[in-house]
Design a protein around this motif. Structure first.
Motif, PDB file in Angstrom:
ATOM      1  N   ILE A  26      18.436 -12.810 -10.538  1.00 21.05           N
ATOM      2  CA  ILE A  26      18.280 -11.708  -9.592  1.00 21.05           C
ATOM      3  C   ILE A  26      18.075 -12.346  -8.220  1.00 21.05           C
ATOM      4  O   ILE A  26      17.248 -13.245  -8.066  1.00 21.05           O
ATOM      5  CB  ILE A  26      17.086 -10.815  -9.968  1.00 21.05           C
ATOM      6  CG1 ILE A  26      17.338 -10.167 -11.330  1.00 21.05           C
ATOM      7  CG2 ILE A  26      16.841  -9.757  -8.893  1.00 21.05           C
ATOM      8  CD1 ILE A  26      16.139  -9.467 -11.907  1.00 21.05           C
ATOM      9  N   VAL A  27      18.837 -11.898  -7.230  1.00 22.74           N
ATOM     10  CA  VAL A  27      18.794 -12.493  -5.896  1.00 22.74           C
ATOM     11  C   VAL A  27      18.387 -11.437  -4.874  1.00 22.74           C
ATOM     12  O   VAL A  27      18.909 -10.326  -4.891  1.00 22.74           O
ATOM     13  CB  VAL A  27      20.165 -13.084  -5.501  1.00 22.74           C
ATOM     14  CG1 VAL A  27      20.108 -13.758  -4.145  1.00 22.74           C
ATOM     15  CG2 VAL A  27      20.650 -14.062  -6.559  1.00 22.74           C
ATOM     16  N   SER A  28      17.458 -11.793  -3.994  1.00 26.18           N
ATOM     17  CA  SER A  28      17.032 -10.903  -2.912  1.00 26.18           C
ATOM     18  C   SER A  28      17.175 -11.632  -1.592  1.00 26.18           C
ATOM     19  O   SER A  28      17.001 -12.846  -1.522  1.00 26.18           O
ATOM     20  CB  SER A  28      15.570 -10.493  -3.098  1.00 26.18           C
ATOM     21  OG  SER A  28      15.383  -9.848  -4.333  1.00 26.18           O
ATOM     22  N   LYS A  29      17.469 -10.866  -0.548  1.00 27.98           N
ATOM     23  CA  LYS A  29      17.624 -11.435   0.796  1.00 27.98           C
ATOM     24  C   LYS A  29      16.574 -10.805   1.704  1.00 27.98           C
ATOM     25  O   LYS A  29      16.448  -9.587   1.724  1.00 27.98           O
ATOM     26  CB  LYS A  29      19.029 -11.146   1.325  1.00 27.98           C
ATOM     27  CG  LYS A  29      19.293 -11.819   2.656  1.00 27.98           C
ATOM     28  CD  LYS A  29      20.752 -12.143   2.797  1.00 27.98           C
ATOM     29  CE  LYS A  29      21.084 -12.744   4.127  1.00 27.98           C
ATOM     30  NZ  LYS A  29      20.436 -13.972   4.455  1.00 27.98           N
ATOM     31  N   PRO A  30      15.817 -11.617   2.443  1.00 32.48           N
ATOM     32  CA  PRO A  30      14.829 -11.056   3.368  1.00 32.48           C
ATOM     33  C   PRO A  30      15.496 -10.180   4.429  1.00 32.48           C
ATOM     34  O   PRO A  30      16.601 -10.478   4.882  1.00 32.48           O
ATOM     35  CB  PRO A  30      14.201 -12.285   4.031  1.00 32.48           C
ATOM     36  CG  PRO A  30      14.532 -13.428   3.147  1.00 32.48           C
ATOM     37  CD  PRO A  30      15.821 -13.073   2.476  1.00 32.48           C
ATOM     38  N   THR A  31      14.829  -9.108   4.779  1.00 30.69           N
ATOM     39  CA  THR A  31      15.337  -8.229   5.837  1.00 30.69           C
ATOM     40  C   THR A  31      15.276  -8.928   7.179  1.00 30.69           C
ATOM     41  O   THR A  31      16.182  -8.817   7.999  1.00 30.69           O
ATOM     42  CB  THR A  31      14.514  -6.925   5.879  1.00 30.69           C
ATOM     43  OG1 THR A  31      14.581  -6.327   4.590  1.00 30.69           O
ATOM     44  CG2 THR A  31      15.058  -5.974   6.912  1.00 30.69           C
ATOM     45  N   SER A  35      13.566 -15.459   8.922  1.00 34.90           N
ATOM     46  CA  SER A  35      12.758 -16.022   7.854  1.00 34.90           C
ATOM     47  C   SER A  35      13.105 -17.496   7.666  1.00 34.90           C
ATOM     48  O   SER A  35      14.249 -17.902   7.897  1.00 34.90           O
ATOM     49  CB  SER A  35      13.026 -15.249   6.560  1.00 34.90           C
ATOM     50  OG  SER A  35      12.352 -15.837   5.496  1.00 34.90           O
ATOM     51  N   VAL A  36      12.146 -18.310   7.211  1.00 35.26           N
ATOM     52  CA  VAL A  36      12.415 -19.738   7.009  1.00 35.26           C
ATOM     53  C   VAL A  36      13.226 -19.993   5.748  1.00 35.26           C
ATOM     54  O   VAL A  36      13.724 -21.087   5.557  1.00 35.26           O
ATOM     55  CB  VAL A  36      11.116 -20.582   6.974  1.00 35.26           C
ATOM     56  CG1 VAL A  36      10.458 -20.622   8.325  1.00 35.26           C
ATOM     57  CG2 VAL A  36      10.174 -20.084   5.905  1.00 35.26           C
ATOM     58  N   TYR A  37      13.360 -18.990   4.898  1.00 33.94           N
ATOM     59  CA  TYR A  37      14.229 -19.120   3.732  1.00 33.94           C
ATOM     60  C   TYR A  37      15.289 -18.035   3.812  1.00 33.94           C
ATOM     61  O   TYR A  37      15.122 -17.014   4.452  1.00 33.94           O
ATOM     62  CB  TYR A  37      13.442 -19.048   2.418  1.00 33.94           C
ATOM     63  CG  TYR A  37      12.531 -17.861   2.299  1.00 33.94           C
ATOM     64  CD1 TYR A  37      12.979 -16.652   1.800  1.00 33.94           C
ATOM     65  CD2 TYR A  37      11.200 -17.964   2.685  1.00 33.94           C
ATOM     66  CE1 TYR A  37      12.139 -15.560   1.689  1.00 33.94           C
ATOM     67  CE2 TYR A  37      10.351 -16.872   2.584  1.00 33.94           C
ATOM     68  CZ  TYR A  37      10.820 -15.684   2.079  1.00 33.94           C
ATOM     69  OH  TYR A  37       9.992 -14.606   1.971  1.00 33.94           O
ATOM     70  N   ASP A  38      16.414 -18.300   3.150  1.00 35.47           N
ATOM     71  CA  ASP A  38      17.553 -17.389   3.233  1.00 35.47           C
ATOM     72  C   ASP A  38      17.606 -16.377   2.097  1.00 35.47           C
ATOM     73  O   ASP A  38      18.045 -15.249   2.294  1.00 35.47           O
ATOM     74  CB  ASP A  38      18.861 -18.183   3.273  1.00 35.47           C
ATOM     75  CG  ASP A  38      18.968 -19.017   4.537  1.00 35.47           C
ATOM     76  OD1 ASP A  38      18.746 -18.460   5.637  1.00 35.47           O
ATOM     77  OD2 ASP A  38      19.262 -20.220   4.432  1.00 35.47           O
ATOM     78  N   VAL A  39      17.220 -16.802   0.905  1.00 33.81           N
ATOM     79  CA  VAL A  39      17.214 -15.897  -0.238  1.00 33.81           C
ATOM     80  C   VAL A  39      16.033 -16.220  -1.154  1.00 33.81           C
ATOM     81  O   VAL A  39      15.453 -17.306  -1.080  1.00 33.81           O
ATOM     82  CB  VAL A  39      18.524 -15.952  -1.068  1.00 33.81           C
ATOM     83  CG1 VAL A  39      19.726 -15.521  -0.257  1.00 33.81           C
ATOM     84  CG2 VAL A  39      18.742 -17.292  -1.680  1.00 33.81           C
ATOM     85  N   ILE A  40      15.723 -15.263  -2.013  1.00 35.01           N
ATOM     86  CA  ILE A  40      14.737 -15.453  -3.068  1.00 35.01           C
ATOM     87  C   ILE A  40      15.471 -15.280  -4.390  1.00 35.01           C
ATOM     88  O   ILE A  40      16.207 -14.308  -4.570  1.00 35.01           O
ATOM     89  CB  ILE A  40      13.592 -14.424  -2.964  1.00 35.01           C
ATOM     90  CG1 ILE A  40      12.871 -14.577  -1.635  1.00 35.01           C
ATOM     91  CG2 ILE A  40      12.623 -14.588  -4.133  1.00 35.01           C
ATOM     92  CD1 ILE A  40      11.913 -13.440  -1.337  1.00 35.01           C
ATOM     93  N   VAL A  41      15.293 -16.224  -5.288  1.00 31.53           N
ATOM     94  CA  VAL A  41      15.931 -16.162  -6.600  1.00 31.53           C
ATOM     95  C   VAL A  41      14.840 -15.942  -7.641  1.00 31.53           C
ATOM     96  O   VAL A  41      13.862 -16.685  -7.692  1.00 31.53           O
ATOM     97  CB  VAL A  41      16.705 -17.463  -6.907  1.00 31.53           C
ATOM     98  CG1 VAL A  41      17.265 -17.442  -8.318  1.00 31.53           C
ATOM     99  CG2 VAL A  41      17.814 -17.683  -5.894  1.00 31.53           C
TER     100      VAL A  41
END
Length: 124
Positions: A26-31, A35-41
């Motif tokens: 499941i992949v999420s992208k910060p609004t 942000s210092v990161y591009d996606v959350i896995v």
């Protein structure tokens, strides 16, 4: 079609998200775009923060002392070790992903051993 650096970076982010979804993550992208990161896995056990980069395999390959294609993370010093968990680097001239823990390496040679070790998407 010729791409500029921004387009290559955007393409890398989308390719990474699609690859992760194909693998069942499941992949999420910060609004917030800054942000210092591009996606959350979500790997099923925890949420993993990813910083996505794109590089050419010959980056940092100007010195004849290094006969093999290399990839470097020159801007690593602007990030803290706690900002994110992994770099996902799209080596676009080889259509290859290298996924390394944040802080593990700054430069590495693209040889068979390293490609096998770092081209997995096994976030721990």
């Amino acid at each position: 079609m010729e791409f500029d650096v921004n387009k290559i970076g955007c393409l890398a982010e989308y390719k990474f998200m699609v690859k992760c979804m194909e693998l069942g993550y499941i992949v999420s992208k910060p609004t917030l775009d800054s942000s210092v990161y591009d996606v959350i896995v979500d790997n099923g056990d925890r949420l993993v923060k990813i910083q996505i980069k794109s590089r050419k395999s010959t980056m940092g390959y100007k010195n004849s002392k290094y006969p093999k294609p290399r990839v470097s993370i020159a801007n690593q010093s602007i990030y803290s070790i706690t900002d994110f968990d992994y770099y996902a680097i799209y080596v676009y001239d080889m259509d290859l992903w290298v996924v390394i823990p944040n802080g593990a390496l700054k430069t590495f040679v693209l040889n068979k051993k390293n490609i096998e070790k770092y081209s997995t998407f096994a976030f721990r």
